[in-house]
Every structure is written in C-alpha cells, then in structure tokens.
Write a protein that holds these residues in place. Structure first.
Motif, short mmCIF file in Angstrom:
data_model
loop_
_atom_site.label_atom_id
_atom_site.label_comp_id
_atom_site.label_asym_id
_atom_site.label_seq_id
_atom_site.Cartn_x
_atom_site.Cartn_y
_atom_site.Cartn_z
N LYS A 245 -57.14 -18.34 1.15
CA LYS A 245 -55.91 -19.01 0.69
C LYS A 245 -54.68 -18.42 1.38
O LYS A 245 -54.67 -17.28 1.84
N LEU A 246 -53.61 -19.23 1.37
CA LEU A 246 -52.32 -18.77 1.87
C LEU A 246 -51.65 -17.93 0.79
O LEU A 246 -51.64 -18.32 -0.39
N VAL A 247 -51.11 -16.80 1.18
CA VAL A 247 -50.53 -15.88 0.19
C VAL A 247 -49.23 -15.29 0.72
O VAL A 247 -48.86 -15.45 1.88
N ARG A 248 -48.56 -14.59 -0.18
CA ARG A 248 -47.30 -13.92 0.12
C ARG A 248 -47.36 -12.59 -0.60
O ARG A 248 -47.65 -12.55 -1.79
N LEU A 249 -47.14 -11.49 0.11
CA LEU A 249 -47.21 -10.20 -0.57
C LEU A 249 -46.14 -9.25 -0.05
O LEU A 249 -45.76 -9.31 1.12
N ILE A 250 -45.68 -8.41 -0.97
CA ILE A 250 -44.63 -7.44 -0.66
C ILE A 250 -45.24 -6.05 -0.72
O ILE A 250 -46.00 -5.73 -1.65
N GLY A 251 -44.90 -5.21 0.24
CA GLY A 251 -45.41 -3.85 0.20
C GLY A 251 -44.79 -2.99 1.29
O GLY A 251 -44.02 -3.47 2.13
N LYS A 252 -45.14 -1.71 1.23
CA LYS A 252 -44.60 -0.74 2.20
C LYS A 252 -45.62 -0.51 3.31
O LYS A 252 -46.81 -0.30 3.03
N CYS A 253 -45.13 -0.55 4.55
CA CYS A 253 -46.03 -0.37 5.69
C CYS A 253 -46.53 1.07 5.73
O CYS A 253 -45.73 2.02 5.76
N GLN A 254 -47.85 1.22 5.73
CA GLN A 254 -48.43 2.56 5.78
C GLN A 254 -48.85 2.95 7.19
O GLN A 254 -48.81 4.12 7.56
N SER A 255 -49.31 1.97 7.94
CA SER A 255 -49.71 2.26 9.32
C SER A 255 -49.55 1.00 10.14
O SER A 255 -49.60 -0.12 9.60
N PHE A 256 -49.35 1.17 11.45
CA PHE A 256 -49.19 0.01 12.33
C PHE A 256 -49.73 0.38 13.70
O PHE A 256 -49.36 1.40 14.28
N ASP A 257 -50.63 -0.46 14.19
CA ASP A 257 -51.22 -0.27 15.52
C ASP A 257 -50.82 -1.48 16.36
O ASP A 257 -51.45 -2.55 16.26
N PRO A 258 -49.76 -1.34 17.19
CA PRO A 258 -49.27 -2.50 17.94
C PRO A 258 -50.24 -2.98 19.01
O PRO A 258 -50.20 -4.15 19.40
N ILE A 259 -51.13 -2.10 19.48
CA ILE A 259 -52.07 -2.51 20.53
C ILE A 259 -53.13 -3.44 19.96
O ILE A 259 -53.41 -4.51 20.50
N ASN A 260 -53.68 -3.03 18.83
CA ASN A 260 -54.71 -3.87 18.21
C ASN A 260 -54.13 -4.88 17.22
O ASN A 260 -54.87 -5.66 16.60
N LYS A 261 -52.79 -4.84 17.05
CA LYS A 261 -52.09 -5.77 16.16
C LYS A 261 -52.66 -5.74 14.75
O LYS A 261 -53.00 -6.78 14.16
N ILE A 262 -52.81 -4.54 14.23
CA ILE A 262 -53.26 -4.39 12.85
C ILE A 262 -52.33 -3.42 12.13
O ILE A 262 -51.66 -2.59 12.76
N ALA A 263 -52.29 -3.55 10.82
CA ALA A 263 -51.44 -2.68 10.01
C ALA A 263 -52.04 -2.58 8.62
O ALA A 263 -52.93 -3.37 8.24
N THR A 264 -51.58 -1.58 7.88
CA THR A 264 -51.94 -1.51 6.46
C THR A 264 -50.65 -1.50 5.66
O THR A 264 -49.64 -0.93 6.06
N LEU A 265 -50.73 -2.15 4.51
CA LEU A 265 -49.56 -2.31 3.65
C LEU A 265 -49.93 -1.79 2.27
O LEU A 265 -51.02 -2.10 1.76
N ASP A 266 -49.05 -1.01 1.66
CA ASP A 266 -49.28 -0.58 0.28
C ASP A 266 -48.63 -1.59 -0.64
O ASP A 266 -47.41 -1.65 -0.76
N SER A 267 -49.45 -2.42 -1.25
CA SER A 267 -48.96 -3.44 -2.17
C SER A 267 -49.74 -3.28 -3.47
O SER A 267 -50.66 -4.03 -3.77
N ASN A 268 -49.40 -2.24 -4.21
CA ASN A 268 -50.15 -1.84 -5.41
C ASN A 268 -51.60 -1.58 -5.03
O ASN A 268 -52.51 -1.90 -5.79
#
Lengths: 108, 247
Positions: A19-42
């Motif tokens: 499903k399409l979603v919308r979530l708010i959170g704080k960026c914990q990690s970001f890998d611009p080469i592999n274009k992945i990140a983790t977000l702390d959203s509870n």
C-alpha cells in the motif's frame, strides 16, 4: 500523487504491505550509493529510493512511498524535510488517531 | 467510533450521553480545520449554501498539505496541493500591481515539495468546488501540521457528538508521558499552553469553548482568566473579542 497514503509508523508497516503510505521519523542512517536509509518512526523502518536523494542523519523527514509487498521496507517516492523540533511522540499519536477516523483520511 | 480511544490513551473521546448530532447541525463562521479528503467529499445540499461533510458545515476552511505542482495560467497561478488524503488545486489570481505573473509563479515554485497552510472560503461554481480568496503560507514549524490534523479530527468528532472525557483533563495535544512527568501546571499555565499549541492552526483565535473542553473547566471561568491574561499582556485577542492567540 492522487492516491490516498495512509499515515503509518514502524508498527504498521507489515499491515500495509503493497500500500501507499506516509510516515514521519528521524533518519538513523543513509547510504547514498545504494540509495537506502533507515528511519526511526516509533521503530526502525528501512527505506529504498529509486531517485537521487540526499538525507542527513538526525534530521526528521516525512516519507511518502509504497510498502514492499514481500519485505519490511518502504520504496520511497517523495521526501519532505520537517523542522528539527517536530514532536515525534505527537506524530505517533496522530498515526493512532488517524487509523480510527478513516473517513477523514482514507478513500473507501 | 463507539469507543474512540479504546483505552489506549488517557483523554480521548466517548459517545456516552452524546447528543443527537443530526438534530443539532453545526454552523461555523470561523476557520474549520479539515483534510483535503473532507473538502473533496463535501457536498452542497442547498445551492449557494454551505458545504457539508459528515455533519460538519464548511464555510471558511483551513488545511495543510505539500505543494506538488505550480502551473501558470493566463491570469492566475494554479497550485496543486496534496496531504495524503487527497489532492486539490488552489488558484491564486495574479495582481499585476504587485508583481509580474512570472514573479508570482516563482514565489509559489519556492513552495514545491514543502508544506503550506491554506485558508479560504469553500465555494462552488458550475457544480465544482473551489477555494475563494485562498491564502497560501509556508509552514516553518511542522508541529503545525500535526496540530492541524489533530484539530481536524477533534472538530470531526465533536460534530459526530463525540465529546472529550470530562473526567480526564488531558487532550489529544498533550503527550501522555509529558503530562505525567512534567510538573503540575496551574490553570493559567494550562490555558496558555492550549492557546499556544492551537494558535498556529487557528489563526483567527482559539475559542474559549475549545479551551474549556481541553482544560476541563467552565467556559465562563476560561473567559474570565483569559481576560485577565489579555489585560496583563500575556495573551492577545484573536479576530474578535472572544478568541485568543499566543505566539
């Protein structure tokens, strides 16, 4: 951008697979080469980007995207940086309340 | 909807002794916070009358959303805004006395992919709704977004006859942990907090009725205390004498 995007957090990722979603959170990690990140959203949410994006660890973002249908991750479509003072506890409560009044948020 | 909070949070809403909302239609002349879905779902039962959605009458409305596109028309700028519940277009007429169409377009292009706060009157023309005299302002503090959407939920639930629990003085807008760990606030401090929290999304002023419901004291007492706070310069009046604001 016309389709409804349900407000979720980490605890609801599994429920909204595909499903399409919308979530708010704080960026914990970001890998611009592999274009992945983790977000702390509870809880931790893994993000995957198709387009070039630039995130900063520690910043708060609102992500719109689609939950993978077979993995616990979100394919991000749009990123909006929010102010540093955004109250994530209130954001979590908004997720809870928005689930209870779908008539304001979700196309039937 | 019967048990909105499911015991999950302190505060919240209950339908116990709810009045028959069908017999008490709500008429609002102040800004009504809504989601874009509510705007798109609203119907106009009477031609040229107020719009209505889920028992809430919509006249002057406010909403928050992200600008997704800006298009230049011959004499206006069309701004497309979405909030995750739907999409709407806001048309801003170009006043050539205050700038060129290109300058106006550039102004709104700066809002692309950012949150804006929009107010205006919901009107219809040729069976299509539009927002008259729309004001589009950038959101700088994104707690305004959260506060706005919670206010939209609050107004919607009140219109369904679902009222906050009077026995518990906590509101949607106060975090549970903060309220238990923070020092006990005086009535005046709690009133000022409610006004401060709601001022960004209620730019015309926070009404005593809402303050009364959240703080859990009578509306007359709220008005009396607010009048004292205004006299001391700790609050200031809204668009009329019966509403209050605080930066």
């Amino acid at each position: 951008m016309d389709a409804t995007k349900v407000r979720i957090n980490a605890s609801l990722v599994e429920k909204y697979q595909g499903k399409l979603v919308r979530l708010i959170g704080k960026c914990q990690s970001f890998d611009p080469i592999n274009k992945i990140a983790t977000l702390d959203s509870n809880g931790e949410v893994r993000l995957e980007f198709f387009d070039e994006v630039n995130l900063a660890v520690g910043k708060i973002y609102e992500i719109t995207g689609k939950v993978s249908s077979n993995e616990q991750k979100v394919h991000a479509q749009a990123v909006t940086e929010l102010s540093d003072n955004t109250n994530l506890e209130i954001a979590d409560k908004l997720v809870s309340y928005s689930q209870k009044v779908p008539e304001l948020f979700i196309e039937s | 909807m019967a048990d909105f909070y499911d015991g999950e949070f302190s505060g919240g809403f209950t339908t116990e002794n709810a009045p028959n909302s069908q017999s008490e239609p709500r008429t609002r002349t102040s800004l009504t916070p809504v989601t874009i879905k509510q705007i798109n779902d609203a119907t106009q039962p009477i031609p040229d009358g107020n719009f209505k959605v889920n028992n809430v009458e919509l006249n002057m409305i406010s909403f928050v959303g992200i600008v997704r596109s800006v298009d230049s028309l011959p004499s206006a700028i069309s701004v497309t805004i979405e909030d995750g519940t739907g999409t709407t277009n806001v048309r801003k007429w170009v006043d050539e006395n205050s700038g060129t169409p290109a300058e106006a377009e550039e102004k709104y292009r700066m809002y692309l992919d950012k949150y804006v706060y929009v107010t205006g009157a919901l009107k219809s023309m040729s069976n299509k709704s539009y927002i008259q005299n729309a004001s589009v302002m950038p959101v700088k503090d994104h707690n305004q977004v959260l506060s706005h959407v919670l206010s939209a939920i609050h107004h919607h639930l009140l219109a369904q006859g679902i009222k906050p629990r009077p026995k518990d003085e906590k509101s949607l807008f106060v975090s549970e942990s903060a309220s238990t760990s923070a020092p006990q606030l005086s009535i005046k401090e709690r009133i000022m907090k409610v006004v401060r929290d709601h001022s960004p999304s209620m730019v015309e002023g926070v009404p005593p009725r809402l303050i009364s419901q959240i703080v859990g004291i009578g509306q007359d007492e709220v008005t009396k205390i607010c009048t004292e706070l205004v006299d001391r310069g700790e609050l200031y009046g809204g668009s009329d004498d019966n509403t209050y604001l605080l930066d």
